[in-house]
Write a protein that holds these residues in place. Sequence first.
Motif, PDB file in Angstrom:
ATOM      1  N   GLN A 133      -1.686   4.329   9.730  1.00 44.25           N
ATOM      2  CA  GLN A 133      -3.150   4.271   9.765  1.00 44.25           C
ATOM      3  C   GLN A 133      -3.671   3.075   8.973  1.00 44.25           C
ATOM      4  OE1 GLN A 133      -4.143   8.184   8.321  1.00 44.25           O
ATOM      5  NE2 GLN A 133      -4.218   9.060  10.382  1.00 44.25           N
ATOM      6  N   TYR A 134      -3.062   2.823   7.820  1.00 41.39           N
ATOM      7  CA  TYR A 134      -3.485   1.680   7.009  1.00 41.39           C
ATOM      8  C   TYR A 134      -3.233   0.368   7.751  1.00 41.39           C
ATOM      9  CZ  TYR A 134      -3.942  -1.662   3.241  1.00 41.39           C
ATOM     10  OH  TYR A 134      -4.334  -2.736   2.482  1.00 41.39           O
TER      11      TYR A 134
ATOM     12  N   PRO B 167       6.875   2.264  10.392  1.00 42.87           N
ATOM     13  CA  PRO B 167       7.197   2.521   8.986  1.00 42.87           C
ATOM     14  C   PRO B 167       8.458   3.374   8.882  1.00 42.87           C
ATOM     15  CG  PRO B 167       5.442   3.977   9.691  1.00 42.87           C
ATOM     16  CD  PRO B 167       5.783   3.090  10.868  1.00 42.87           C
ATOM     17  N   SER B 168       9.216   3.189   7.823  1.00 40.58           N
ATOM     18  CA  SER B 168      10.394   4.028   7.626  1.00 40.58           C
ATOM     19  C   SER B 168      10.157   4.911   6.405  1.00 40.58           C
ATOM     20  CB  SER B 168      11.650   3.170   7.440  1.00 40.58           C
ATOM     21  OG  SER B 168      11.535   2.390   6.275  1.00 40.58           O
ATOM     22  N   GLU B 169      10.913   5.972   6.348  1.00 39.25           N
ATOM     23  CA  GLU B 169      10.818   6.853   5.183  1.00 39.25           C
ATOM     24  C   GLU B 169      11.298   6.088   3.947  1.00 39.25           C
ATOM     25  OE1 GLU B 169       9.605   9.939   4.949  1.00 39.25           O
ATOM     26  OE2 GLU B 169       9.085   9.941   7.084  1.00 39.25           O
ATOM     27  N   PRO B 170      10.696   6.349   2.788  1.00 41.34           N
ATOM     28  CA  PRO B 170      11.144   5.652   1.574  1.00 41.34           C
ATOM     29  C   PRO B 170      12.596   5.994   1.244  1.00 41.34           C
ATOM     30  CG  PRO B 170       9.513   7.332   1.058  1.00 41.34           C
ATOM     31  CD  PRO B 170       9.596   7.270   2.532  1.00 41.34           C
ATOM     32  N   LYS B 171      13.312   5.007   0.758  1.00 38.63           N
ATOM     33  CA  LYS B 171      14.722   5.196   0.394  1.00 38.63           C
ATOM     34  C   LYS B 171      14.860   5.123  -1.121  1.00 38.63           C
ATOM     35  CE  LYS B 171      16.714   4.232   4.617  1.00 38.63           C
ATOM     36  NZ  LYS B 171      16.173   5.040   5.574  1.00 38.63           N
ATOM     37  N   GLU B 172      15.643   6.050  -1.660  1.00 36.30           N
ATOM     38  CA  GLU B 172      15.949   6.027  -3.092  1.00 36.30           C
ATOM     39  C   GLU B 172      16.952   4.916  -3.357  1.00 36.30           C
ATOM     40  OE1 GLU B 172      14.881   7.795  -5.717  1.00 36.30           O
ATOM     41  OE2 GLU B 172      13.505   9.063  -4.570  1.00 36.30           O
ATOM     42  N   MET B 173      16.696   4.117  -4.366  1.00 36.68           N
ATOM     43  CA  MET B 173      17.609   3.044  -4.728  1.00 36.68           C
ATOM     44  C   MET B 173      18.586   3.538  -5.784  1.00 36.68           C
ATOM     45  SD  MET B 173      15.026  -0.186  -4.820  1.00 36.68           S
ATOM     46  CE  MET B 173      16.370  -1.298  -5.132  1.00 36.68           C
ATOM     47  N   GLU B 174      19.774   2.982  -5.785  1.00 37.89           N
ATOM     48  CA  GLU B 174      20.786   3.374  -6.771  1.00 37.89           C
ATOM     49  C   GLU B 174      20.340   3.023  -8.191  1.00 37.89           C
ATOM     50  OE1 GLU B 174      24.578   1.747  -5.808  1.00 37.89           O
ATOM     51  OE2 GLU B 174      24.573   2.587  -3.788  1.00 37.89           O
ATOM     52  N   THR B 175      19.574   1.966  -8.305  1.00 34.36           N
ATOM     53  CA  THR B 175      19.109   1.525  -9.623  1.00 34.36           C
ATOM     54  C   THR B 175      17.843   2.237 -10.063  1.00 34.36           C
ATOM     55  OG1 THR B 175      17.879  -0.272  -8.588  1.00 34.36           O
ATOM     56  CG2 THR B 175      20.123  -0.763  -9.338  1.00 34.36           C
ATOM     57  N   GLY B 176      17.347   3.129  -9.250  1.00 31.68           N
ATOM     58  CA  GLY B 176      16.125   3.859  -9.571  1.00 31.68           C
ATOM     59  C   GLY B 176      14.951   3.344  -8.757  1.00 31.68           C
ATOM     60  N   GLY B 177      14.015   4.214  -8.515  1.00 33.24           N
ATOM     61  CA  GLY B 177      12.828   3.848  -7.741  1.00 33.24           C
ATOM     62  C   GLY B 177      13.043   4.030  -6.248  1.00 33.24           C
ATOM     63  N   LYS B 178      11.970   3.823  -5.517  1.00 31.31           N
ATOM     64  CA  LYS B 178      12.004   3.940  -4.062  1.00 31.31           C
ATOM     65  C   LYS B 178      11.588   2.618  -3.444  1.00 31.31           C
ATOM     66  CE  LYS B 178      10.788   8.818  -3.743  1.00 31.31           C
ATOM     67  NZ  LYS B 178       9.814   9.784  -3.217  1.00 31.31           N
ATOM     68  N   ILE B 179      12.165   2.364  -2.278  1.00 27.70           N
ATOM     69  CA  ILE B 179      11.790   1.165  -1.540  1.00 27.70           C
ATOM     70  C   ILE B 179      11.152   1.595  -0.224  1.00 27.70           C
ATOM     71  CG2 ILE B 179      14.023   0.823  -0.421  1.00 27.70           C
ATOM     72  CD1 ILE B 179      13.442  -2.235  -1.068  1.00 27.70           C
ATOM     73  N   TYR B 180      10.024   0.969   0.085  1.00 29.11           N
ATOM     74  CA  TYR B 180       9.261   1.265   1.298  1.00 29.11           C
ATOM     75  C   TYR B 180       9.391   0.079   2.248  1.00 29.11           C
ATOM     76  CZ  TYR B 180       7.128   5.145  -1.202  1.00 29.11           C
ATOM     77  OH  TYR B 180       6.909   6.311  -1.881  1.00 29.11           O
ATOM     78  N   ARG B 181       9.778   0.382   3.491  1.00 27.03           N
ATOM     79  CA  ARG B 181       9.955  -0.668   4.503  1.00 27.03           C
ATOM     80  C   ARG B 181       8.987  -0.437   5.655  1.00 27.03           C
ATOM     81  NH1 ARG B 181      15.922  -0.337   3.339  1.00 27.03           N
ATOM     82  NH2 ARG B 181      16.274  -2.299   2.275  1.00 27.03           N
ATOM     83  N   VAL B 182       8.430  -1.543   6.136  1.00 29.09           N
ATOM     84  CA  VAL B 182       7.495  -1.490   7.260  1.00 29.09           C
ATOM     85  C   VAL B 182       7.820  -2.651   8.192  1.00 29.09           C
ATOM     86  CG1 VAL B 182       5.068  -1.566   7.956  1.00 29.09           C
ATOM     87  CG2 VAL B 182       5.683  -0.520   5.782  1.00 29.09           C
TER      88      VAL B 182
ATOM     89  N   SER C  27       2.506   5.956  -2.581  1.00 20.77           N
ATOM     90  CA  SER C  27       3.534   6.900  -2.125  1.00 20.77           C
ATOM     91  C   SER C  27       3.146   7.489  -0.776  1.00 20.77           C
ATOM     92  CB  SER C  27       3.736   8.010  -3.163  1.00 20.77           C
ATOM     93  OG  SER C  27       4.128   7.464  -4.393  1.00 20.77           O
ATOM     94  N   ALA C  28       2.739   6.618   0.135  1.00 24.38           N
ATOM     95  CA  ALA C  28       2.215   7.037   1.432  1.00 24.38           C
ATOM     96  C   ALA C  28       3.333   7.491   2.361  1.00 24.38           C
ATOM     97  CB  ALA C  28       1.452   5.887   2.081  1.00 24.38           C
ATOM     98  N   ASN C  29       3.001   8.474   3.199  1.00 30.41           N
ATOM     99  CA  ASN C  29       3.951   8.892   4.226  1.00 30.41           C
ATOM    100  C   ASN C  29       3.811   7.968   5.435  1.00 30.41           C
ATOM    101  OD1 ASN C  29       1.741   9.780   5.762  1.00 30.41           O
ATOM    102  ND2 ASN C  29       1.869  11.848   4.941  1.00 30.41           N
ATOM    103  N   THR C  30       4.610   8.182   6.463  1.00 28.34           N
ATOM    104  CA  THR C  30       4.616   7.263   7.600  1.00 28.34           C
ATOM    105  C   THR C  30       3.287   7.268   8.361  1.00 28.34           C
ATOM    106  OG1 THR C  30       5.664   8.954   8.975  1.00 28.34           O
ATOM    107  CG2 THR C  30       7.113   7.354   7.921  1.00 28.34           C
ATOM    108  N   LEU C  31       2.623   8.412   8.453  1.00 28.28           N
ATOM    109  CA  LEU C  31       1.336   8.472   9.151  1.00 28.28           C
ATOM    110  C   LEU C  31       0.278   7.678   8.388  1.00 28.28           C
ATOM    111  CD1 LEU C  31      -0.437   9.568  11.413  1.00 28.28           C
ATOM    112  CD2 LEU C  31      -0.852  11.592   9.995  1.00 28.28           C
TER     113      LEU C  31
ATOM    114  N   TYR D 125       0.837  -1.205   0.000  1.00 27.94           N
ATOM    115  CA  TYR D 125       0.000   0.000   0.000  1.00 27.94           C
ATOM    116  C   TYR D 125       0.870   1.252   0.000  1.00 27.94           C
ATOM    117  CZ  TYR D 125      -2.768   3.786   1.997  1.00 27.94           C
ATOM    118  OH  TYR D 125      -3.352   5.001   2.228  1.00 27.94           O
ATOM    119  N   ALA D 126       1.886   1.276   0.841  1.00 32.18           N
ATOM    120  CA  ALA D 126       2.764   2.448   0.930  1.00 32.18           C
ATOM    121  C   ALA D 126       3.472   2.696  -0.394  1.00 32.18           C
ATOM    122  CB  ALA D 126       3.777   2.258   2.049  1.00 32.18           C
ATOM    123  N   ALA D 127       3.925   1.639  -1.051  1.00 34.90           N
ATOM    124  CA  ALA D 127       4.655   1.785  -2.310  1.00 34.90           C
ATOM    125  C   ALA D 127       3.740   2.268  -3.432  1.00 34.90           C
ATOM    126  CB  ALA D 127       5.309   0.464  -2.686  1.00 34.90           C
ATOM    127  N   TYR D 128       2.564   1.683  -3.544  1.00 34.97           N
ATOM    128  CA  TYR D 128       1.654   2.047  -4.638  1.00 34.97           C
ATOM    129  C   TYR D 128       1.034   3.427  -4.461  1.00 34.97           C
ATOM    130  CZ  TYR D 128       1.686  -2.183  -7.399  1.00 34.97           C
ATOM    131  OH  TYR D 128       2.053  -3.194  -8.242  1.00 34.97           O
TER     132      TYR D 128
END
Length: 145
Positions: A63-64, A81-96, A55-59, A50-53
């Motif tokens: 809540q989700y 939840p952690s803040e999204p991290k930019e990947m070297e190969t492109g895109g963001k990764i969301y960790r929970v 682009s949800a913030n930590t709040l 959900y966070a990745a699709y």
Amino acid sequence: MKKRKGQALVELALVFPFFLLIVIGGIIDFGFAFYNNLTLQQIVNNTAKYAAYNSANTLQTSQYANSQKPKWWDGSFSVYPSEPKEMETGGKIYRVAISYDCPAYTPFYKIMYKATNGTQYIKLYANAAYKAPEYLSSYKKGESK
């Protein structure tokens, strides 16, 4: 020396209820803990997706996750939840990461957990990471492929 008929049966009758309490209670408690762990892992997977699709913030992510928690869970439920991290190969990764205190249901194991851990709960943890799809990022920017 006289033979004592029935001595083994009497000893079994005295010991067997305690044996059943330990075995059946363990099956019940650890069965519920295993089920709750599977449920917790599914919640954390869905939350990371959900966070990745979205682009949800930590709040929003917290809540989700709280909305996905089963109503009958009465233990402590914490979302990290952690803040999204930019990947070297492109895109963001969301960790929970999520933790849940699964209660013990049988009196024997409640007492045993309280004596050993100081609490009558089994601590469960689950975490997941999900990469935001790049086509989604380009679609949101108005680009078409």
